[in-house]
Design a protein around this motif. Sequence first.
Motif, PDB file in Angstrom:
ATOM      1  N   ILE A 225       0.838  -1.201   0.000  1.00 38.84           N
ATOM      2  CA  ILE A 225       0.000   0.000   0.000  1.00 38.84           C
ATOM      3  C   ILE A 225       0.873   1.251   0.000  1.00 38.84           C
ATOM      4  N   ILE A 226       1.941   1.227   0.791  1.00 39.63           N
ATOM      5  CA  ILE A 226       2.864   2.368   0.817  1.00 39.63           C
ATOM      6  C   ILE A 226       3.471   2.588  -0.567  1.00 39.63           C
ATOM      7  N   ALA A 227       3.851   1.492  -1.228  1.00 36.61           N
ATOM      8  CA  ALA A 227       4.433   1.609  -2.569  1.00 36.61           C
ATOM      9  C   ALA A 227       3.433   2.198  -3.557  1.00 36.61           C
ATOM     10  N   ILE A 228       2.168   1.814  -3.456  1.00 41.78           N
ATOM     11  CA  ILE A 228       1.138   2.357  -4.343  1.00 41.78           C
ATOM     12  C   ILE A 228       1.037   3.871  -4.174  1.00 41.78           C
ATOM     13  N   VAL A 229       1.060   4.319  -2.910  1.00 41.98           N
ATOM     14  CA  VAL A 229       0.997   5.759  -2.646  1.00 41.98           C
ATOM     15  C   VAL A 229       2.241   6.456  -3.193  1.00 41.98           C
ATOM     16  N   VAL A 230       3.404   5.842  -2.989  1.00 41.09           N
ATOM     17  CA  VAL A 230       4.654   6.431  -3.472  1.00 41.09           C
ATOM     18  C   VAL A 230       4.641   6.547  -4.994  1.00 41.09           C
ATOM     19  N   ILE A 231       4.156   5.504  -5.673  1.00 42.11           N
ATOM     20  CA  ILE A 231       4.081   5.537  -7.135  1.00 42.11           C
ATOM     21  C   ILE A 231       3.142   6.653  -7.597  1.00 42.11           C
ATOM     22  N   GLY A 232       1.996   6.775  -6.928  1.00 40.33           N
ATOM     23  CA  GLY A 232       1.059   7.836  -7.282  1.00 40.33           C
ATOM     24  C   GLY A 232       1.641   9.219  -7.063  1.00 40.33           C
ATOM     25  N   VAL A 233       2.299   9.419  -5.921  1.00 40.63           N
ATOM     26  CA  VAL A 233       2.912  10.715  -5.628  1.00 40.63           C
ATOM     27  C   VAL A 233       4.044  11.003  -6.619  1.00 40.63           C
ATOM     28  N   GLY A 234       4.836   9.966  -6.932  1.00 39.62           N
ATOM     29  CA  GLY A 234       5.916  10.161  -7.900  1.00 39.62           C
ATOM     30  C   GLY A 234       5.403  10.606  -9.257  1.00 39.62           C
ATOM     31  N   GLY A 235       4.335   9.963  -9.740  1.00 38.86           N
ATOM     32  CA  GLY A 235       3.737  10.377 -11.011  1.00 38.86           C
ATOM     33  C   GLY A 235       3.192  11.784 -10.959  1.00 38.86           C
ATOM     34  N   LEU A 236       2.575  12.151  -9.824  1.00 40.52           N
ATOM     35  CA  LEU A 236       2.026  13.501  -9.668  1.00 40.52           C
ATOM     36  C   LEU A 236       3.132  14.545  -9.671  1.00 40.52           C
ATOM     37  N   VAL A 237       4.239  14.253  -8.982  1.00 39.56           N
ATOM     38  CA  VAL A 237       5.356  15.201  -8.933  1.00 39.56           C
ATOM     39  C   VAL A 237       5.960  15.400 -10.321  1.00 39.56           C
ATOM     40  N   LEU A 238       6.125  14.311 -11.066  1.00 36.83           N
ATOM     41  CA  LEU A 238       6.653  14.435 -12.429  1.00 36.83           C
ATOM     42  C   LEU A 238       5.725  15.269 -13.306  1.00 36.83           C
ATOM     43  N   GLU A 239       4.417  15.042 -13.170  1.00 38.51           N
ATOM     44  CA  GLU A 239       3.440  15.802 -13.947  1.00 38.51           C
ATOM     45  C   GLU A 239       3.501  17.292 -13.607  1.00 38.51           C
ATOM     46  N   LEU A 240       3.542  17.606 -12.303  1.00 36.70           N
ATOM     47  CA  LEU A 240       3.595  19.013 -11.884  1.00 36.70           C
ATOM     48  C   LEU A 240       4.888  19.678 -12.342  1.00 36.70           C
TER      49      LEU A 240
END
Length: 256
Positions: A225-240
């Motif tokens: 679950i932590i990895a899923i959140v990290v992956i989502g945050v990582g994608g969001l940071v790259l997008e921003l």
Amino acid sequence: MGEPWNHRAIVDLGLLVLLWQILSLNNSSFPSPAVTLAEALRMFADPFYRNGPNDQGIGWNILASLKRVALGFGLAAAVGIPLGFLTGRFGFLAGMFNPIISLLKPVSPLAWLPIGLLVFKSADPAAIWSIFICSIWPMIVNTASGVRRVPQDYMNVARVLQLSEWKIFTKILLPSALPHMLTGVRLVTGTAWLVIVAAEMLTGGVGIGFWVWDEWNKLNVPHIIIAIVVIGVGGLVLELALVTLAKAFTYDEAGT
């Protein structure tokens, strides 16, 4: 406008946590939000530890994935953007490359992973190869589309003034195609981040995708679950980051 959006985001997040809590109450094997948060705090207290090649902190895994994405993305940009300009500028090149692009673009990037393993004989360059393949087609297509949308009047003026190809590129094509090019780059980033996670699950080694698979083999659900959140945050940071970059280039063009 920002404040209501923030309120909605908080409400949505609260509902998600509530559903998560209900699920954990009805399923003893599923960790609660409190348990997962405690485990996340413990993990991120020392994200860069090393206890051998198969036991490394989540920070090293994130950096490994980002490195692969950056290399594959950079190689695709180095090849795809110039090729997009050429196919957009010269019709005979478009006639040569467009059928090939149309044929290969729908192929899943993971379908190219075995080819990468066969050619490179190593998992790391094979994963980078998958990122390259998934990134190059949108870059070519969007850049060529931007070049083709340059008003014909601009090209007529350039012909009358007998501008060199270099000046046509720097003064006319690049400024006009830049918004389309950046759109292609933004599309590619999200896809590349998804592909690297899947590729690492298949190839192994160090990386966030392999880490997820390894934790699943250990049945460590909080870490998944932590990895899923990290992956989502990582994608969001790259997008921003790319949105910020696009705004900066738009501002520069407006200022010139």
